[in-house]
Design an enzyme around this catalytic site. Structure first.
Site, PDB file in Angstrom:
ATOM      1  N   GLY A   1       0.824  -1.209   0.000  1.00  8.92           N
ATOM      2  CA  GLY A   1       0.000   0.000   0.000  1.00  8.92           C
ATOM      3  C   GLY A   1       0.856   1.257   0.000  1.00  8.92           C
ATOM      4  O   GLY A   1       0.583   2.214  -0.733  1.00  8.92           O
TER       5      GLY A   1
ATOM      6  N   GLU B   1      10.538   3.570   5.629  1.00 10.69           N
ATOM      7  CA  GLU B   1      10.304   2.142   5.902  1.00 10.69           C
ATOM      8  C   GLU B   1      11.223   1.694   7.040  1.00 10.69           C
ATOM      9  O   GLU B   1      12.424   1.984   7.015  1.00 10.69           O
ATOM     10  CB  GLU B   1      10.567   1.333   4.622  1.00 10.69           C
ATOM     11  CG  GLU B   1      10.687  -0.167   4.802  1.00 10.69           C
ATOM     12  CD  GLU B   1       9.474  -0.834   5.450  1.00 10.69           C
ATOM     13  OE1 GLU B   1       8.343  -0.534   5.061  1.00 10.69           O
ATOM     14  OE2 GLU B   1       9.682  -1.661   6.371  1.00 10.69           O
ATOM     15  N   GLN B   2      10.638   0.956   7.979  1.00 11.51           N
ATOM     16  CA  GLN B   2      11.440   0.531   9.139  1.00 11.51           C
ATOM     17  C   GLN B   2      12.470  -0.552   8.801  1.00 11.51           C
ATOM     18  O   GLN B   2      13.521  -0.639   9.427  1.00 11.51           O
ATOM     19  CB  GLN B   2      10.527   0.035  10.263  1.00 11.51           C
ATOM     20  CG  GLN B   2       9.799  -1.251   9.938  1.00 11.51           C
ATOM     21  CD  GLN B   2       8.861  -1.711  11.046  1.00 11.51           C
ATOM     22  OE1 GLN B   2       8.703  -1.035  12.041  1.00 11.51           O
ATOM     23  NE2 GLN B   2       8.241  -2.857  10.872  1.00 11.51           N
TER      24      GLN B   2
ATOM     25  N   HIS C   1      -2.432 -12.923  -5.293  1.00 12.35           N
ATOM     26  CA  HIS C   1      -3.311 -12.743  -6.448  1.00 12.35           C
ATOM     27  C   HIS C   1      -3.395 -11.248  -6.735  1.00 12.35           C
ATOM     28  O   HIS C   1      -3.530 -10.450  -5.803  1.00 12.35           O
ATOM     29  CB  HIS C   1      -4.753 -13.149  -6.127  1.00 12.35           C
ATOM     30  CG  HIS C   1      -4.961 -14.556  -5.727  1.00 12.35           C
ATOM     31  ND1 HIS C   1      -5.738 -15.418  -6.463  1.00 12.35           N
ATOM     32  CD2 HIS C   1      -4.548 -15.259  -4.651  1.00 12.35           C
ATOM     33  CE1 HIS C   1      -5.800 -16.595  -5.858  1.00 12.35           C
ATOM     34  NE2 HIS C   1      -5.081 -16.516  -4.750  1.00 12.35           N
TER      35      HIS C   1
ATOM     36  N   ARG D   1       5.046 -12.666  -4.360  1.00 11.65           N
ATOM     37  CA  ARG D   1       4.868 -11.408  -3.634  1.00 11.65           C
ATOM     38  C   ARG D   1       6.156 -10.570  -3.608  1.00 11.65           C
ATOM     39  O   ARG D   1       6.109  -9.345  -3.736  1.00 11.65           O
ATOM     40  CB  ARG D   1       4.440 -11.775  -2.206  1.00 11.65           C
ATOM     41  CG  ARG D   1       3.945 -10.631  -1.427  1.00 11.65           C
ATOM     42  CD  ARG D   1       3.740 -11.042   0.013  1.00 11.65           C
ATOM     43  NE  ARG D   1       3.589  -9.829   0.752  1.00 11.65           N
ATOM     44  CZ  ARG D   1       2.430  -9.317   1.150  1.00 11.65           C
ATOM     45  NH1 ARG D   1       1.330  -9.977   0.952  1.00 11.65           N
ATOM     46  NH2 ARG D   1       2.378  -8.168   1.764  1.00 11.65           N
TER      47      ARG D   1
ATOM     48  N   LEU E   1       9.319   4.613  12.594  1.00  8.44           N
ATOM     49  CA  LEU E   1       8.632   5.771  13.183  1.00  8.44           C
ATOM     50  C   LEU E   1       8.239   5.442  14.619  1.00  8.44           C
ATOM     51  O   LEU E   1       7.586   4.424  14.871  1.00  8.44           O
ATOM     52  CB  LEU E   1       7.364   6.074  12.380  1.00  8.44           C
ATOM     53  CG  LEU E   1       6.582   7.260  12.922  1.00  8.44           C
ATOM     54  CD1 LEU E   1       7.075   8.557  12.299  1.00  8.44           C
ATOM     55  CD2 LEU E   1       5.095   7.091  12.685  1.00  8.44           C
TER      56      LEU E   1
ATOM     57  N   TYR F   1      -1.575 -21.981  -6.336  1.00  5.35           N
ATOM     58  CA  TYR F   1      -1.408 -21.347  -7.647  1.00  5.35           C
ATOM     59  C   TYR F   1       0.066 -21.176  -7.998  1.00  5.35           C
ATOM     60  O   TYR F   1       0.929 -21.281  -7.131  1.00  5.35           O
ATOM     61  CB  TYR F   1      -2.140 -19.996  -7.705  1.00  5.35           C
ATOM     62  CG  TYR F   1      -1.831 -19.008  -6.600  1.00  5.35           C
ATOM     63  CD1 TYR F   1      -0.819 -18.071  -6.731  1.00  5.35           C
ATOM     64  CD2 TYR F   1      -2.593 -18.984  -5.422  1.00  5.35           C
ATOM     65  CE1 TYR F   1      -0.571 -17.134  -5.728  1.00  5.35           C
ATOM     66  CE2 TYR F   1      -2.340 -18.056  -4.421  1.00  5.35           C
ATOM     67  CZ  TYR F   1      -1.328 -17.136  -4.581  1.00  5.35           C
ATOM     68  OH  TYR F   1      -1.075 -16.221  -3.595  1.00  5.35           O
TER      69      TYR F   1
ATOM     70  N   ASP G   1      -3.717  -2.221   5.583  1.00  7.24           N
ATOM     71  CA  ASP G   1      -3.845  -2.995   6.819  1.00  7.24           C
ATOM     72  C   ASP G   1      -3.803  -2.109   8.061  1.00  7.24           C
ATOM     73  O   ASP G   1      -4.258  -2.520   9.128  1.00  7.24           O
ATOM     74  CB  ASP G   1      -2.717  -4.040   6.923  1.00  7.24           C
ATOM     75  CG  ASP G   1      -3.042  -5.308   6.152  1.00  7.24           C
ATOM     76  OD1 ASP G   1      -4.011  -5.297   5.361  1.00  7.24           O
ATOM     77  OD2 ASP G   1      -2.321  -6.311   6.336  1.00  7.24           O
TER      78      ASP G   1
ATOM     79  N   ALA H   1      -4.197  -6.832   0.105  1.00 11.04           N
ATOM     80  CA  ALA H   1      -3.288  -5.882  -0.537  1.00 11.04           C
ATOM     81  C   ALA H   1      -4.040  -5.100  -1.608  1.00 11.04           C
ATOM     82  O   ALA H   1      -3.773  -3.917  -1.832  1.00 11.04           O
ATOM     83  CB  ALA H   1      -2.108  -6.625  -1.147  1.00 11.04           C
TER      84      ALA H   1
HETATM   85  P1  FAD Z   1       2.052  -4.153   4.975  1.00 15.35           P
HETATM   86  O1  FAD Z   1       2.260  -4.973   3.754  1.00 15.35           O
HETATM   87  O2  FAD Z   1       2.011  -4.845   6.284  1.00 15.35           O
HETATM   88  O3  FAD Z   1       3.205  -3.066   4.990  1.00 15.35           O
HETATM   89  C1  FAD Z   1       3.435  -2.238   6.102  1.00 15.35           C
HETATM   90  C2  FAD Z   1       4.866  -1.725   5.999  1.00 15.35           C
HETATM   91  O4  FAD Z   1       5.054  -0.749   7.018  1.00 15.35           O
HETATM   92  C3  FAD Z   1       5.896  -2.825   6.251  1.00 15.35           C
HETATM   93  O5  FAD Z   1       6.875  -2.772   5.236  1.00 15.35           O
HETATM   94  C4  FAD Z   1       6.457  -2.489   7.625  1.00 15.35           C
HETATM   95  O6  FAD Z   1       7.806  -2.883   7.791  1.00 15.35           O
HETATM   96  C5  FAD Z   1       6.295  -0.966   7.652  1.00 15.35           C
HETATM   97  N1  FAD Z   1       6.174  -0.407   9.009  1.00 15.35           N
HETATM   98  C6  FAD Z   1       5.410  -0.869  10.043  1.00 15.35           C
HETATM   99  N2  FAD Z   1       5.542  -0.092  11.132  1.00 15.35           N
HETATM  100  C7  FAD Z   1       6.407   0.894  10.787  1.00 15.35           C
HETATM  101  C8  FAD Z   1       6.940   2.004  11.502  1.00 15.35           C
HETATM  102  N3  FAD Z   1       6.601   2.258  12.780  1.00 15.35           N
HETATM  103  N4  FAD Z   1       7.825   2.826  10.862  1.00 15.35           N
HETATM  104  C9  FAD Z   1       8.179   2.596   9.561  1.00 15.35           C
HETATM  105  N5  FAD Z   1       7.696   1.540   8.835  1.00 15.35           N
HETATM  106  C10 FAD Z   1       6.817   0.714   9.447  1.00 15.35           C
HETATM  107  N6  FAD Z   1      -3.678  -9.704  -0.232  1.00 15.35           N
HETATM  108  C11 FAD Z   1      -4.015  -9.750  -1.551  1.00 15.35           C
HETATM  109  O7  FAD Z   1      -4.459  -8.716  -2.110  1.00 15.35           O
HETATM  110  N7  FAD Z   1      -3.917 -10.906  -2.272  1.00 15.35           N
HETATM  111  C12 FAD Z   1      -3.449 -12.076  -1.710  1.00 15.35           C
HETATM  112  O8  FAD Z   1      -3.346 -13.100  -2.393  1.00 15.35           O
HETATM  113  C13 FAD Z   1      -3.083 -12.062  -0.310  1.00 15.35           C
HETATM  114  N8  FAD Z   1      -2.626 -13.180   0.341  1.00 15.35           N
HETATM  115  C14 FAD Z   1      -2.308 -13.116   1.670  1.00 15.35           C
HETATM  116  C15 FAD Z   1      -1.882 -14.280   2.350  1.00 15.35           C
HETATM  117  C16 FAD Z   1      -1.567 -14.238   3.714  1.00 15.35           C
HETATM  118  C17 FAD Z   1      -1.187 -15.496   4.432  1.00 15.35           C
HETATM  119  C18 FAD Z   1      -1.624 -13.013   4.420  1.00 15.35           C
HETATM  120  C19 FAD Z   1      -1.253 -12.938   5.881  1.00 15.35           C
HETATM  121  C20 FAD Z   1      -2.044 -11.858   3.752  1.00 15.35           C
HETATM  122  C21 FAD Z   1      -2.405 -11.907   2.389  1.00 15.35           C
HETATM  123  N9  FAD Z   1      -2.848 -10.772   1.718  1.00 15.35           N
HETATM  124  C22 FAD Z   1      -3.213 -10.822   0.399  1.00 15.35           C
HETATM  125  C23 FAD Z   1      -3.031  -9.515   2.457  1.00 15.35           C
HETATM  126  C24 FAD Z   1      -1.882  -8.580   2.256  1.00 15.35           C
HETATM  127  O9  FAD Z   1      -0.662  -9.208   2.534  1.00 15.35           O
HETATM  128  C25 FAD Z   1      -2.020  -7.349   3.151  1.00 15.35           C
HETATM  129  O10 FAD Z   1      -3.339  -6.894   3.164  1.00 15.35           O
HETATM  130  C26 FAD Z   1      -1.105  -6.252   2.586  1.00 15.35           C
HETATM  131  O11 FAD Z   1       0.229  -6.645   2.690  1.00 15.35           O
HETATM  132  C27 FAD Z   1      -1.338  -4.927   3.294  1.00 15.35           C
HETATM  133  O12 FAD Z   1      -0.457  -3.966   2.751  1.00 15.35           O
HETATM  134  P2  FAD Z   1      -0.036  -2.709   3.617  1.00 15.35           P
HETATM  135  O13 FAD Z   1       0.904  -1.952   2.743  1.00 15.35           O
HETATM  136  O14 FAD Z   1      -1.239  -2.046   4.136  1.00 15.35           O
HETATM  137  O15 FAD Z   1       0.713  -3.305   4.876  1.00 15.35           O
END
Ligand code: FAD
Length: 382
Positions: A15, A34-35, A47, A108, A130, A215, A294, A307
């Site tokens: 995201g 990014e941490q 997917h 991924r 952060l 897949y 998330d 995601a």
């Molecule tokens: P994240 O990917 O969690 O990224 C957050 C980032 O913030 C990380 O890099 C972290 O290191 C960083 N961060 C955290 N705290 C701090 C801080 N204090 N300071 C600086 N940086 C920080 N989604 C799909 O769309 N398709 C799929 O097929 C799918 N399969 C999945 C399978 C599994 C088993 C799981 C658990 C999830 C799956 N998902 C899938 C969901 C998807 O992985 C998450 O919804 C998605 O990664 C969310 O993205 P995000 O960028 O919001 O958060």
């Protein structure tokens, strides 16, 4: 002179990378923090439905993803024991024609690397955890664990399920452990050649209380991937994943179809992840802070749309800033929430219930969505 607000994105996950890339393309001075010290190619697939691929088109990486990914013609749901088909959801050419983009499955890590590469490297900072933000009304001052500070007009919390920005807005509250875990493993397709079995490009094997989604994660079909959903009453490991084992998999999927047994036999390394959720949040933004992905709507991954929702959020947030004008950020953030809350909450609910595509159904409300074309809903005046 650029009169667009300066923006800081916390987190360069899927995201955060998406919103950073779209903001930079739209001319917003945007830094991404990014941490992690670096990213590695963790063993997992993902997917990308047509709804996400339309955002990838805008970011400029659709062709690379199409070349990199596997293009299943169907999503099959099958009875875990008998193999009987429960649904055949057309993808492939049908998806391109009906939903306006391809449905692909990819590694991924490959996806993430490609997305992070779209960011301006001079404005991407690793090893920046952060710890606090102070929204003083005129600016947000960010403080990082290494003792440094920075400031921005707007701060986007794309910092995942344990978001510090969410905590700042709503107070400390651990996410809810759903009572389910996911096992993840990547299998070399060479090993599968020894079996006289059909390893389909995208299939979910189901029984009453568990499933295994399978897949390919590369276009050349050399890497096959499974991810499960299995009930486990407690998670007390304190880490985001632990190692599992072939023996544990055999026990969890005892009696399942020979294809599933073959996958377990071929497993070399398998990890186990707790599945975390939150109820829809009452607050997505306040003053100069806003959440996406998330950080604001973590969900069970059973629709493969977590995601996707983060990436759609990213595109809608940038669209709303452009629509309203970045100097009127409050209205832009209200517009953003008004256009994301209902959809993200619905996807959270269906993911929680784990009913998606189990039987034949029309998935067009998910796959047909075009975040750039969807008519905007205007927020109720408060
Ligand atoms: P994240 O990917 O969690 O990224 C957050 C980032 O913030 C990380 O890099 C972290 O290191 C960083 N961060 C955290 N705290 C701090 C801080 N204090 N300071 C600086 N940086 C920080 N989604 C799909 O769309 N398709 C799929 O097929 C799918 N399969 C999945 C399978 C599994 C088993 C799981 C658990 C999830 C799956 N998902 C899938 C969901 C998807 O992985 C998450 O919804 C998605 O990664 C969310 O993205 P995000 O960028 O919001 O958060």
């Amino acid at each position: 002179m650029n009169d667009k607000p300066t923006i800081a994105v916390i987190g360069a996950g899927l995201g955060g990378a998406a919103v950073g890339a779209l903001l930079q393309q739209a001319g917003y001075p945007t830094k991404v923090f990014e941490q992690a010290p670096a990213f590695s190619r963790l063993g997992a697939g993902i997917h990308l439905g047509p709804n996400v691929m339309k955002v990838m088109r805008r970011i400029g990486i659709e062709d690379q993803l199409n070349a990199m990914g596997s293009h299943p013609d169907f999503w099959f749901s099958r009875d875990g024991m008998t193999g009987e088909y429960q649904s055949r959801i057309p993808l492939g050419d049908f998806a391109r024609r009906e939903y306006g983009a391809a449905y692909i499955t990819v590694h991924r890590g490959d996806l993430h690397a490609l997305m992070v590469d779209t960011l301006d490297p001079a404005r991407l900072y690793f090893d920046k955890h952060l710890v606090d933000v102070d929204d003083n009304g005129d600016k947000v001052v960010m403080r990082f664990a290494d003792g440094t500070t920075d400031e921005a007009d707007l701060v986007i919390g794309a910092d995942g399920v344990n978001s510090r920005i969410r905590e700042k807005l709503l107070g400390p509250e651990a996410p809810i452990y759903s009572g389910w875990v996911a096992h993840r493993a990547i299998i070399s397709a060479d090993k599968l050649a020894a079996y006289d079995l059909d390893f389909e490009a995208c299939v979910k094997w189901w029984s009453e209380d568990r499933h295994m989604m399978v897949y390919f994660v590369t276009g050349d079909e050399k890497e096959y991937y499974y991810v499960t959903g299995v009930p486990e009453p407690e998670w007390n490991h304190g880490t985001s994943f632990i190692d599992s084992s072939r023996e544990e998999m055999r026990e969890a999927f005892m009696g399942y179809h020979p294809v599933v047994q073959a996958l377990i036999d071929c497993t070399e390394k398998v990890t186990k992840w707790p599945l975390l959720e939150r109820n829809p949040l009452p607050l997505w933004h306040e003053n100069r802070l806003v959440l996406l992905g998330d950080a604001c709507h973590p969900m069970k991954p059973h629709m493969a749309q977590g995601a996707a929702m983060a990436i759609e959020d990213a595109a809608m947030l940038v669209r709303c800033l452009e629509e309203v004008g970045g100097d009127r950020y409050r209205q832009a953030l209200e517009l953003y929430k008004a256009n994301r809350f209902e959809r993200a909450s619905r996807v959270q609910k269906v993911s929680h219930d784990n009913t998606w595509l189990r039987h034949d159904e029309d998935p067009s409300w998910v796959f047909g969505y075009d975040v750039f074309e969807e008519p905007l809903k205007h927020p109720h005046p408060t």
